[in-house]
Motif scaffolding. Structure first.
Motif, PDB file in Angstrom:
ATOM      1  N   PRO A  70     -25.127 -21.408  -6.909  1.00  0.00           N
ATOM      2  CA  PRO A  70     -25.927 -21.555  -5.699  1.00  0.00           C
ATOM      3  C   PRO A  70     -25.325 -22.550  -4.700  1.00  0.00           C
ATOM      4  O   PRO A  70     -25.528 -22.422  -3.504  1.00  0.00           O
ATOM      5  CB  PRO A  70     -27.283 -22.043  -6.210  1.00  0.00           C
ATOM      6  CG  PRO A  70     -27.003 -22.621  -7.561  1.00  0.00           C
ATOM      7  CD  PRO A  70     -25.808 -21.891  -8.095  1.00  0.00           C
ATOM      8  N   ASP A  71     -24.552 -23.547  -5.166  1.00  0.00           N
ATOM      9  CA  ASP A  71     -23.963 -24.540  -4.268  1.00  0.00           C
ATOM     10  C   ASP A  71     -22.447 -24.404  -4.314  1.00  0.00           C
ATOM     11  O   ASP A  71     -21.792 -24.874  -5.242  1.00  0.00           O
ATOM     12  CB  ASP A  71     -24.381 -25.960  -4.677  1.00  0.00           C
ATOM     13  CG  ASP A  71     -23.838 -27.012  -3.729  1.00  0.00           C
ATOM     14  OD1 ASP A  71     -23.320 -26.648  -2.650  1.00  0.00           O
ATOM     15  OD2 ASP A  71     -23.932 -28.202  -4.075  1.00  0.00           O
ATOM     16  N   LEU A  72     -21.886 -23.728  -3.310  1.00  0.00           N
ATOM     17  CA  LEU A  72     -20.453 -23.461  -3.296  1.00  0.00           C
ATOM     18  C   LEU A  72     -19.650 -24.535  -2.566  1.00  0.00           C
ATOM     19  O   LEU A  72     -18.423 -24.498  -2.575  1.00  0.00           O
ATOM     20  CB  LEU A  72     -20.195 -22.101  -2.649  1.00  0.00           C
ATOM     21  CG  LEU A  72     -20.736 -20.899  -3.406  1.00  0.00           C
ATOM     22  CD1 LEU A  72     -20.490 -19.621  -2.615  1.00  0.00           C
ATOM     23  CD2 LEU A  72     -20.114 -20.796  -4.781  1.00  0.00           C
ATOM     24  N   GLU A  73     -20.322 -25.502  -1.949  1.00  0.00           N
ATOM     25  CA  GLU A  73     -19.615 -26.495  -1.144  1.00  0.00           C
ATOM     26  C   GLU A  73     -18.540 -27.259  -1.933  1.00  0.00           C
ATOM     27  O   GLU A  73     -17.420 -27.422  -1.432  1.00  0.00           O
ATOM     28  CB  GLU A  73     -20.588 -27.468  -0.492  1.00  0.00           C
ATOM     29  CG  GLU A  73     -19.931 -28.342   0.552  1.00  0.00           C
ATOM     30  CD  GLU A  73     -20.939 -29.134   1.351  1.00  0.00           C
ATOM     31  OE1 GLU A  73     -20.617 -30.290   1.653  1.00  0.00           O
ATOM     32  OE2 GLU A  73     -22.013 -28.609   1.668  1.00  0.00           O
ATOM     33  N   PRO A  74     -18.811 -27.730  -3.166  1.00  0.00           N
ATOM     34  CA  PRO A  74     -17.740 -28.427  -3.907  1.00  0.00           C
ATOM     35  C   PRO A  74     -16.516 -27.534  -4.154  1.00  0.00           C
ATOM     36  O   PRO A  74     -15.378 -27.994  -4.040  1.00  0.00           O
ATOM     37  CB  PRO A  74     -18.403 -28.825  -5.222  1.00  0.00           C
ATOM     38  CG  PRO A  74     -19.867 -28.837  -4.934  1.00  0.00           C
ATOM     39  CD  PRO A  74     -20.077 -27.763  -3.898  1.00  0.00           C
ATOM     40  N   LEU A  75     -16.748 -26.261  -4.473  1.00  0.00           N
ATOM     41  CA  LEU A  75     -15.646 -25.331  -4.695  1.00  0.00           C
ATOM     42  C   LEU A  75     -14.879 -25.098  -3.396  1.00  0.00           C
ATOM     43  O   LEU A  75     -13.646 -25.072  -3.395  1.00  0.00           O
ATOM     44  CB  LEU A  75     -16.155 -24.005  -5.256  1.00  0.00           C
ATOM     45  CG  LEU A  75     -15.116 -22.906  -5.452  1.00  0.00           C
ATOM     46  CD1 LEU A  75     -13.983 -23.374  -6.370  1.00  0.00           C
ATOM     47  CD2 LEU A  75     -15.769 -21.645  -5.996  1.00  0.00           C
ATOM     48  N   GLU A  76     -15.604 -24.953  -2.291  1.00  0.00           N
ATOM     49  CA  GLU A  76     -14.940 -24.753  -1.003  1.00  0.00           C
ATOM     50  C   GLU A  76     -14.023 -25.923  -0.680  1.00  0.00           C
ATOM     51  O   GLU A  76     -12.888 -25.731  -0.232  1.00  0.00           O
ATOM     52  CB  GLU A  76     -15.988 -24.568   0.099  1.00  0.00           C
ATOM     53  CG  GLU A  76     -16.760 -23.270  -0.017  1.00  0.00           C
ATOM     54  CD  GLU A  76     -17.950 -23.193   0.932  1.00  0.00           C
ATOM     55  OE1 GLU A  76     -18.172 -24.132   1.728  1.00  0.00           O
ATOM     56  OE2 GLU A  76     -18.667 -22.172   0.865  1.00  0.00           O
ATOM     57  N   GLU A  77     -14.482 -27.147  -0.928  1.00  0.00           N
ATOM     58  CA  GLU A  77     -13.661 -28.336  -0.670  1.00  0.00           C
ATOM     59  C   GLU A  77     -12.451 -28.375  -1.594  1.00  0.00           C
ATOM     60  O   GLU A  77     -11.343 -28.709  -1.151  1.00  0.00           O
ATOM     61  CB  GLU A  77     -14.494 -29.610  -0.803  1.00  0.00           C
ATOM     62  CG  GLU A  77     -15.524 -29.774   0.304  1.00  0.00           C
ATOM     63  CD  GLU A  77     -14.913 -29.727   1.704  1.00  0.00           C
ATOM     64  OE1 GLU A  77     -13.880 -30.402   1.937  1.00  0.00           O
ATOM     65  OE2 GLU A  77     -15.454 -29.001   2.563  1.00  0.00           O
ATOM     66  N   ASP A  78     -12.634 -28.039  -2.858  1.00  0.00           N
ATOM     67  CA  ASP A  78     -11.507 -28.012  -3.800  1.00  0.00           C
ATOM     68  C   ASP A  78     -10.461 -26.984  -3.375  1.00  0.00           C
ATOM     69  O   ASP A  78      -9.251 -27.221  -3.490  1.00  0.00           O
ATOM     70  CB  ASP A  78     -11.987 -27.696  -5.220  1.00  0.00           C
ATOM     71  CG  ASP A  78     -12.703 -28.861  -5.880  1.00  0.00           C
ATOM     72  OD1 ASP A  78     -12.605 -30.001  -5.372  1.00  0.00           O
ATOM     73  OD2 ASP A  78     -13.371 -28.629  -6.906  1.00  0.00           O
TER      74      ASP A  78
END
Length: 120
Positions: free
Chosen positions: A48-56
């Motif tokens: 549900p929270d893709l922001e950490p993956l997007e930053e990585d």
């Protein structure tokens, strides 16, 4: 997508030669394993929270700049992996499977490209 169809500049970065049987290249297994591990890690982070993956993925894109990766090389990653899946799985790979993998690869490419292009 066969390696010979890749941009020759991309082959150089991968330490492959045009027309080479890349499976015989000692770098192939290492590079393939790293790529599969990266995709596995990314898929594991889907939620549900893709922001950490997007930053990585942006950071991964920045790292690839140091290796000489151009933004137009990144879509080749997904096409090559999908080709490999077709070669290995043949008729077991369904249209739904292809769509799912294309979605994952598009996500990876989109966010790695942001890093390569310096987008934040």
């Amino acid at each position: 997508l066969r390696m010979a169809e890749l941009d020759p500049r991309a082959l150089k970065i991968l330490d492959f030669e045009v027309g080479e049987d890349f499976r015989a290249n000692p770098n192939f297994e290492t590079r393939a394993r790293v790529m599969v591990d990266m995709v596995d890690l990314a898929v594991g982070f889907l939620g549900p929270d893709l922001e950490p993956l997007e930053e990585d993925l942006k950071v991964l894109g920045v790292r690839h700049i140091k290796y000489g990766v151009e933004p137009e090389y990144l879509p080749l990653m997904g096409k090559s992996l999908l080709y490999s899946l077709h070669e290995v799985l043949k008729e077991k790979l369904t249209a739904d499977d292809v769509l799912a993998w294309e979605t994952v690869f598009d996500f990876l490419v989109l966010h790695m490209t942001k890093g390569v292009n310096g987008d934040h």
